[in-house]
Write a protein that holds these residues in place. Sequence first.
Motif, PDB file in Angstrom:
ATOM      1  N   ILE A  33      -6.330   0.189  -7.254  1.00  0.00           N
ATOM      2  CA  ILE A  33      -6.754  -0.754  -6.222  1.00  0.00           C
ATOM      3  C   ILE A  33      -5.702  -0.717  -5.129  1.00  0.00           C
ATOM      4  N   ILE A  34      -6.137  -0.596  -3.887  1.00  0.00           N
ATOM      5  CA  ILE A  34      -5.193  -0.586  -2.767  1.00  0.00           C
ATOM      6  C   ILE A  34      -5.837  -1.300  -1.594  1.00  0.00           C
ATOM      7  N   GLY A  35      -5.050  -2.089  -0.878  1.00  0.00           N
ATOM      8  CA  GLY A  35      -5.604  -2.797   0.256  1.00  0.00           C
ATOM      9  C   GLY A  35      -4.547  -3.491   1.081  1.00  0.00           C
ATOM     10  N   THR A  36      -5.020  -4.194   2.102  1.00  0.00           N
ATOM     11  CA  THR A  36      -4.139  -4.808   3.087  1.00  0.00           C
ATOM     12  C   THR A  36      -4.706  -6.155   3.503  1.00  0.00           C
ATOM     13  N   ASN A  37      -3.935  -6.866   4.317  1.00  0.00           N
ATOM     14  CA  ASN A  37      -4.391  -8.090   4.956  1.00  0.00           C
ATOM     15  C   ASN A  37      -4.811  -7.783   6.393  1.00  0.00           C
ATOM     16  N   SER A  38      -5.609  -8.642   6.954  1.00  0.00           N
ATOM     17  CA  SER A  38      -6.232  -8.323   8.240  1.00  0.00           C
ATOM     18  C   SER A  38      -5.290  -8.471   9.431  1.00  0.00           C
ATOM     19  N   ALA A  39      -4.233  -9.253   9.310  1.00  0.00           N
ATOM     20  CA  ALA A  39      -3.295  -9.467  10.428  1.00  0.00           C
ATOM     21  C   ALA A  39      -1.873  -9.422   9.892  1.00  0.00           C
ATOM     22  N   GLU A  40      -1.501  -8.316   9.258  1.00  0.00           N
ATOM     23  CA  GLU A  40      -0.221  -8.206   8.546  1.00  0.00           C
ATOM     24  C   GLU A  40       0.965  -8.583   9.441  1.00  0.00           C
ATOM     25  N   PHE A  41       1.218  -7.767  10.421  1.00  0.00           N
ATOM     26  CA  PHE A  41       2.382  -7.965  11.292  1.00  0.00           C
ATOM     27  C   PHE A  41       1.902  -8.375  12.690  1.00  0.00           C
ATOM     28  N   TRP A  42       1.089  -9.417  12.743  1.00  0.00           N
ATOM     29  CA  TRP A  42       0.538  -9.867  14.015  1.00  0.00           C
ATOM     30  C   TRP A  42       1.631 -10.211  15.026  1.00  0.00           C
ATOM     31  N   ALA A  63      -9.284  13.335  -5.301  1.00  0.00           N
ATOM     32  CA  ALA A  63      -8.729  13.997  -6.485  1.00  0.00           C
ATOM     33  C   ALA A  63      -9.522  13.672  -7.745  1.00  0.00           C
ATOM     34  N   GLY A  64     -10.647  12.954  -7.580  1.00  0.00           N
ATOM     35  CA  GLY A  64     -11.501  12.639  -8.717  1.00  0.00           C
ATOM     36  C   GLY A  64     -11.041  11.451  -9.517  1.00  0.00           C
ATOM     37  N   ARG A  65     -10.264  10.566  -8.892  1.00  0.00           N
ATOM     38  CA  ARG A  65      -9.716   9.414  -9.598  1.00  0.00           C
ATOM     39  C   ARG A  65     -10.271   8.129  -8.995  1.00  0.00           C
ATOM     40  N   PRO A  66     -10.540   7.116  -9.815  1.00  0.00           N
ATOM     41  CA  PRO A  66     -11.136   5.883  -9.285  1.00  0.00           C
ATOM     42  C   PRO A  66     -10.210   5.181  -8.305  1.00  0.00           C
ATOM     43  N   ALA A  67     -10.749   4.840  -7.143  1.00  0.00           N
ATOM     44  CA  ALA A  67      -9.986   4.125  -6.126  1.00  0.00           C
ATOM     45  C   ALA A  67     -10.862   3.023  -5.542  1.00  0.00           C
ATOM     46  N   TYR A  68     -10.282   1.838  -5.412  1.00  0.00           N
ATOM     47  CA  TYR A  68     -10.986   0.685  -4.852  1.00  0.00           C
ATOM     48  C   TYR A  68     -10.155   0.153  -3.688  1.00  0.00           C
ATOM     49  N   LEU A  69     -10.766   0.091  -2.516  1.00  0.00           N
ATOM     50  CA  LEU A  69     -10.092  -0.333  -1.291  1.00  0.00           C
ATOM     51  C   LEU A  69     -10.527  -1.758  -0.953  1.00  0.00           C
ATOM     52  N   TYR A  70      -9.600  -2.580  -0.456  1.00  0.00           N
ATOM     53  CA  TYR A  70      -9.952  -3.953  -0.070  1.00  0.00           C
ATOM     54  C   TYR A  70      -9.251  -4.330   1.220  1.00  0.00           C
ATOM     55  N   ARG A  71      -9.744  -5.390   1.843  1.00  0.00           N
ATOM     56  CA  ARG A  71      -9.054  -6.046   2.947  1.00  0.00           C
ATOM     57  C   ARG A  71      -9.178  -7.552   2.753  1.00  0.00           C
ATOM     58  N   PHE A  72      -8.045  -8.231   2.825  1.00  0.00           N
ATOM     59  CA  PHE A  72      -7.979  -9.681   2.630  1.00  0.00           C
ATOM     60  C   PHE A  72      -7.996 -10.355   3.998  1.00  0.00           C
ATOM     61  N   VAL A 105      -2.133  -1.392  -8.842  1.00  0.00           N
ATOM     62  CA  VAL A 105      -2.647  -2.197  -7.732  1.00  0.00           C
ATOM     63  C   VAL A 105      -1.568  -2.238  -6.652  1.00  0.00           C
ATOM     64  N   VAL A 106      -1.952  -1.862  -5.428  1.00  0.00           N
ATOM     65  CA  VAL A 106      -1.044  -1.833  -4.281  1.00  0.00           C
ATOM     66  C   VAL A 106      -1.542  -2.834  -3.247  1.00  0.00           C
ATOM     67  N   GLN A 107      -0.774  -3.884  -3.021  1.00  0.00           N
ATOM     68  CA  GLN A 107      -1.105  -4.910  -2.039  1.00  0.00           C
ATOM     69  C   GLN A 107      -0.190  -4.738  -0.827  1.00  0.00           C
ATOM     70  N   SER A 108      -0.763  -4.334   0.298  1.00  0.00           N
ATOM     71  CA  SER A 108       0.011  -4.171   1.542  1.00  0.00           C
ATOM     72  C   SER A 108       1.226  -3.282   1.312  1.00  0.00           C
ATOM     73  N   GLY A 109       1.015  -2.149   0.660  1.00  0.00           N
ATOM     74  CA  GLY A 109       2.112  -1.296   0.221  1.00  0.00           C
ATOM     75  C   GLY A 109       2.457  -0.137   1.121  1.00  0.00           C
ATOM     76  N   ALA A 123      -3.400   2.767   3.911  1.00  0.00           N
ATOM     77  CA  ALA A 123      -4.125   2.363   2.701  1.00  0.00           C
ATOM     78  C   ALA A 123      -5.447   3.109   2.599  1.00  0.00           C
ATOM     79  N   ARG A 124      -6.157   3.206   3.707  1.00  0.00           N
ATOM     80  CA  ARG A 124      -7.411   3.949   3.702  1.00  0.00           C
ATOM     81  C   ARG A 124      -7.164   5.407   3.322  1.00  0.00           C
ATOM     82  N   LEU A 125      -6.104   5.999   3.861  1.00  0.00           N
ATOM     83  CA  LEU A 125      -5.779   7.396   3.565  1.00  0.00           C
ATOM     84  C   LEU A 125      -5.512   7.599   2.071  1.00  0.00           C
ATOM     85  N   LEU A 126      -4.648   6.760   1.470  1.00  0.00           N
ATOM     86  CA  LEU A 126      -4.299   6.943   0.063  1.00  0.00           C
ATOM     87  C   LEU A 126      -5.503   6.710  -0.842  1.00  0.00           C
ATOM     88  N   ALA A 127      -6.342   5.731  -0.500  1.00  0.00           N
ATOM     89  CA  ALA A 127      -7.562   5.518  -1.287  1.00  0.00           C
ATOM     90  C   ALA A 127      -8.452   6.747  -1.230  1.00  0.00           C
TER      91      ALA A 127
END
Length: 529
Positions: free
Chosen positions: A327-336, A395-404, A237-241, A385-389
Amino acid sequence: MTIAGALATLSLMIAQPTDRPADDPPLVRIDQGELTGVAEGEVAAFKNIPYAAPPVAEMRWRPPGTAPRWEGRRDASTYGPICIQATPQGDPGVGPLPMSEDCLNLNVWRPLDTSAPAPVMVWIHGGGLVNGSGTAALYDGSHLARQGMVVVTLNYRLGRLGFFDHPALAAERPADEPAGNYGVMDVIAALRWVKANIAVFGGDPDNVTIFGESAGGAMVTRLMISPPARDLFARAVVQSGLGRELQTPLDRRGAFDLPSARERGEVWAHGHNLMTAADLRSAPVELLLTPAPVFANGDLTLIDGRILPSTVEAAFRAGRQSSAPLIIGTNSAEFWWMKPTDRNGYGMIDDDMTWLERAQITQAYGGEAGFDRGFITDAVFSEPARLLARLHAAAGRPAYLYRFDISSPDNPEPHGGATHAIERPYVFGTLSLLPYPVRPVDQAASQAMMGYWTSFARSGDPNGVGRPDWPMAAGKGNPTLLLLRNDGPVAVPTPDAGRLDLIEQFRERPRGRPRALRPDEDAARPYQH
C-alpha cells in the motif's frame, strides 16, 4: 497451520498460564528474560523492551549489537528514552523525555484474549530522520490491537548518530562491516527481534506488516530493497514516503557530482575539530546536532552498498524490491506551505526546468499561485508514489495506491486539503490528538482506514465487507487509487494526472547539476515528518 504458527500458539499458551489471577499484570518470558507489562482495557502493553545493545561509547557508529539479557522480572509498563534529537517543540510524533543514546527499545501491544497467532504490524515513525519516536501517544497501538493486531513501535538512531560516515571511522572498521545507515540497521535489528520473539506475544512471525509515514515511509521503501531485510516482513505500507528523494553514496561522489556521505562527515567534523575516531566517539551529543543535517539535501539518505545497494527508484525499476504486497499513498496538500522558490532541497527540484517545461507545468496548475501551492506536494510525494505503485504492479506484485483528502473547516491552517502527517491519528485511532474537534466524518474515516490497513495486514488485500472496493493499481497508464475524502472512500483514477505526467517527464529527463545547500540555507519551516 504452519510450523511457525503452531509454535506461536504454543508460546502464547505458555505466556498466558490459565491459573494466574485475572488482575495480575500480564507477564511474558522471552530469551532475554521475563517482562511484566500492563493491562489497558482489553489490551496488554509491554514497553521499553531493548532489542539491541546500547549504541554508546565504542558502539557509537557500529551496527546494532546483541540485545541485553536480565535477571528477574523487567518492568515493561512505561516507555523508555527517545533517541537523541533536538529538544521537542510540541511535535505530536515525539514521545516524552528523557532522551539518550541508549534508546534502542520497542513497545508491543496485543489483545488480552488472543488465542491464535495474530497479524503483526510494525510501525516506523517519521521525523525527517532527525526527530520522532515510537513512544508518542499518537502511536498508541491499543486501538489497532483491539482490531486483532499485535502492534510494535520502535526507536532507531537519528541524525548524525544514525546516518553518518567519516574517513577515521572507515579506517578502523572491518572491511565487511556495513556502515553509514545505522538507523536502517537498527530497524532491521528490531524486525529480527520481532521474528524471534513476537510469537510469545501472540503474534505470527510469518505475517509481519511494516508501515511508516514520511521518513518512516521512506524507511519502508528502503527495507523493501534491502537484502538483509528481505525475509523479515510479508507486507508493506508507505504513507507519504517520498520516492525520488536525493540519495547519497557512502564513499563516492553521487548524482550531479555531489559530495559523498564520507566527505560530508569529514567536512562537518573538521568544523568541530574532531579528527580521530576517538574524538568522534567521545564528542558530546549536543555537538552532533549542530548544524542539523538535512533530509532533503541527501545528508541522511545514504546508499552504502550492503544494507542499501542502490536508490529506491533504481531498485524498483529493475524489479529488485521485495515481492511483498504494497500500500502506498499520499495526502492531498502535503507541503502546502512550501514554495518552489524556497531555499531548501525541495525548492531546488524545479531549478533546471526549461522555460517550456515551466510554462507547461505552470499552466497545468492554472497559474503561478497554483504552481506555488501544489508543485512541491506533487513532485515530492504524489508523483513518486504513483511511480512506485506502477513499478511494483508492473513487476507482477500487488500494489494499492491511495490519496488521503480528509479536511476540516476547524483546521486553522490554510492548507486547502489534507496536510502532511495529518492521517496518522486516523490510522492509529488516536483521533483525540487531532488539532481540531473530532467530527463524525473523522470517526468514520478512521474506522475505514483502520479497516483497510488491518485487512491488508491479515491477508495482503485491504478489501473487506462493508467498505468500498479498493482495486489494485495497474502497471502502466494512470492507476486507479482509493480517494479517502470527507464523504467516504471512493475508487477513482489518480487525480491531476496531467500535471503528474508533466512532472514525471521532467523528473526522468537528464538534469543539470543542482547546487548543494550551505548548512544555513535550510527551510524557514524545516521538514520534520
